[in-house]
Design an enzyme around this catalytic site. Sequence first.
Site, PDB file in Angstrom:
ATOM      1  N   PHE A 298       0.856  -1.180   0.000  1.00  0.00           N
ATOM      2  CA  PHE A 298       0.000   0.000   0.000  1.00  0.00           C
ATOM      3  C   PHE A 298       0.899   1.241   0.000  1.00  0.00           C
ATOM      4  CE2 PHE A 298      -2.787   3.269   1.611  1.00  0.00           C
ATOM      5  CZ  PHE A 298      -3.960   3.009   0.926  1.00  0.00           C
TER       6      PHE A 298
ATOM      7  N   ASP B 178       1.072  -4.176   9.021  1.00  0.00           N
ATOM      8  CA  ASP B 178      -0.057  -3.297   8.740  1.00  0.00           C
ATOM      9  C   ASP B 178      -1.312  -4.169   8.683  1.00  0.00           C
ATOM     10  OD1 ASP B 178      -2.041  -1.673   7.598  1.00  0.00           O
ATOM     11  OD2 ASP B 178      -0.551  -0.465   6.529  1.00  0.00           O
TER      12      ASP B 178
ATOM     13  N   TYR C  28     -11.528   2.661  10.099  1.00  0.00           N
ATOM     14  CA  TYR C  28     -12.714   2.925   9.264  1.00  0.00           C
ATOM     15  C   TYR C  28     -13.053   1.792   8.300  1.00  0.00           C
ATOM     16  CZ  TYR C  28      -8.896   4.648   6.238  1.00  0.00           C
ATOM     17  OH  TYR C  28      -7.729   4.771   5.530  1.00  0.00           O
ATOM     18  N   LYS C  29     -12.239   0.735   8.283  1.00  0.00           N
ATOM     19  CA  LYS C  29     -12.508  -0.374   7.362  1.00  0.00           C
ATOM     20  C   LYS C  29     -13.395  -1.401   8.076  1.00  0.00           C
ATOM     21  CE  LYS C  29      -8.536   0.768   4.544  1.00  0.00           C
ATOM     22  NZ  LYS C  29      -7.102   0.638   4.305  1.00  0.00           N
TER      23      LYS C  29
ATOM     24  N   ARG D  40     -12.349  -5.255  -6.889  1.00  0.00           N
ATOM     25  CA  ARG D  40     -12.161  -5.752  -5.534  1.00  0.00           C
ATOM     26  C   ARG D  40     -13.510  -5.812  -4.819  1.00  0.00           C
ATOM     27  NH1 ARG D  40      -8.461  -2.573  -1.154  1.00  0.00           N
ATOM     28  NH2 ARG D  40     -10.137  -1.080  -1.431  1.00  0.00           N
TER      29      ARG D  40
HETATM   30  C1  LIG Z   1      -6.297   1.724   3.932  1.00  0.00           C
HETATM   31  C2  LIG Z   1      -4.854   1.524   4.204  1.00  0.00           C
HETATM   32  C3  LIG Z   1      -4.079   2.540   4.776  1.00  0.00           C
HETATM   33  C4  LIG Z   1      -4.685   3.904   4.978  1.00  0.00           C
HETATM   34  O1  LIG Z   1      -3.876   4.803   5.664  1.00  0.00           O
HETATM   35  P1  LIG Z   1      -4.533   6.189   6.099  1.00  0.00           P
HETATM   36  O2  LIG Z   1      -3.458   6.870   6.863  1.00  0.00           O
HETATM   37  O3  LIG Z   1      -5.749   5.879   6.904  1.00  0.00           O
HETATM   38  O4  LIG Z   1      -4.939   6.930   4.871  1.00  0.00           O
HETATM   39  C5  LIG Z   1      -2.756   2.249   5.084  1.00  0.00           C
HETATM   40  N1  LIG Z   1      -2.225   1.027   4.841  1.00  0.00           N
HETATM   41  C6  LIG Z   1      -2.958   0.039   4.263  1.00  0.00           C
HETATM   42  C7  LIG Z   1      -2.345  -1.287   3.999  1.00  0.00           C
HETATM   43  C8  LIG Z   1      -4.279   0.268   3.918  1.00  0.00           C
HETATM   44  O5  LIG Z   1      -4.993  -0.690   3.334  1.00  0.00           O
END
Ligand SMILES: *Cc1c(COP(=O)(O)O)cnc(C)c1O
Length: 413
Positions: free
Chosen positions: A127, A198, A223-224, A372
């Site tokens: 990511f 992560d 938020y997920k 997805r």
């Molecule tokens: C969604 C996601 C993020 C999001 O990071 P934010 O700081 O909330 O924007 C980070 N790492 C991964 C692997 C994600 O899927």
Amino acid sequence: MTELTLDSVREMDRKDPLASFRDRFEIPEGVIYLDGNSLGCLPKATPERIETVVREEWGRDLIRSWNTADWIHAPRRVGTKIARLIGAGADEVVAADSTSINVFKALSACLQLNPERTTLLSERGNFPTDVYMMQGLSVLSGGRIETRLVDGEDIMGALDETVAALLLTHVHYKTGRMRDMKAVTAAAHEKGIPVIWDLSHSAGAVKVDLNGANADFAVGCGYKYLNGGPGAPAFIFAAKRHQESVFPALSGWLGHAAPFEFDDTYRPAPGIDRFQCGTPGILGMAALETGLDLMLDADMTMIRFKSLALGSLFVALMEDLCDQHGFTLACPADEAERGSQVSFHHPDGYAIMQAVIARGVIGDFRAPDILRFGFAPLYNSFEDVWHAVEAIRGVMESGEWRNDRYAQRAAVT
Ligand SMILES: *Cc1c(COP(=O)(O)O)cnc(C)c1O
């Protein structure tokens, strides 16, 4: 497998022990929501909770609420609830900031644990924010620290004595592939490398046992799958054995040992508290806590079981569409290696996804060619999966995805 029909799929819902949780979420009429891995649904209890926090705690009690409503301990209290979902101790997790910021905290902590080492290691295609944070630290170090990216399958071979931290996403955001946390952590530890996991696509979706894997640090989103609302606070885990060795690079006043002494000199708070930085967003904390309370009523083993069943049903129902319309599976077919999402490659993926969304089935698209679909077992049903595949079938058989209006890229895909 016996022939799948709408009736047999409905029978799966009737037998589903988690089915009643769906009523505790707002699911808009006519929408099949398969994007809980980007933004979880709104729990019905959340608006009322926010209303109380806004009108009573903020509106009426004002500044006193830091004590009377215990706002000051919200990051720890919420962190403790998250800890139960990820196999961590109550004093090892704090809810704070964003995932990106927490990645920075964890990376900088690892650099302190290994001051002579010069490499931050991750996989290509991770990511982006995770890798960008590594690159920022490299620049901040004046070039002393190098960011190294290797292909996912080459990670094990890249573990050597120069590596100060290995940062990996447990469930990959595009492919849904899940890493063996225990094996990777053990291999890294053999070379003295701490691992940062992560958990953005893991927390609340798959079973995670950070302490069982002897993990060092972890971060993840609120938020997920935790249903904390857009931009909800994220979390950071630091294993107890490391906490006292870290002088936080983001040494904000709320991570101080005694913030209300207003001392001129930073002294880190004992334990996990030092991973807080500034004043927490209390409205976001309240929404996240409501989502967590709902999730903690369910059993994580059942969540994982249903998540895999939903995903495997989706894969099975998509089989003939793959043959006839050029989709190829982008996630592992093997359940043991799959997170809570199913993804497919298709060269016209963006337009197809827009046309599917227009039919009320919400998934998302990740460049260059991935459609997805995330499964949130607390509110998705087996019947949702059936209708989602029927919508994709309709879009492909009618060719409606070819309409020009589905080719326009929006700012957020
Ligand atoms: C969604 C996601 C993020 C999001 O990071 P934010 O700081 O909330 O924007 C980070 N790492 C991964 C692997 C994600 O899927």
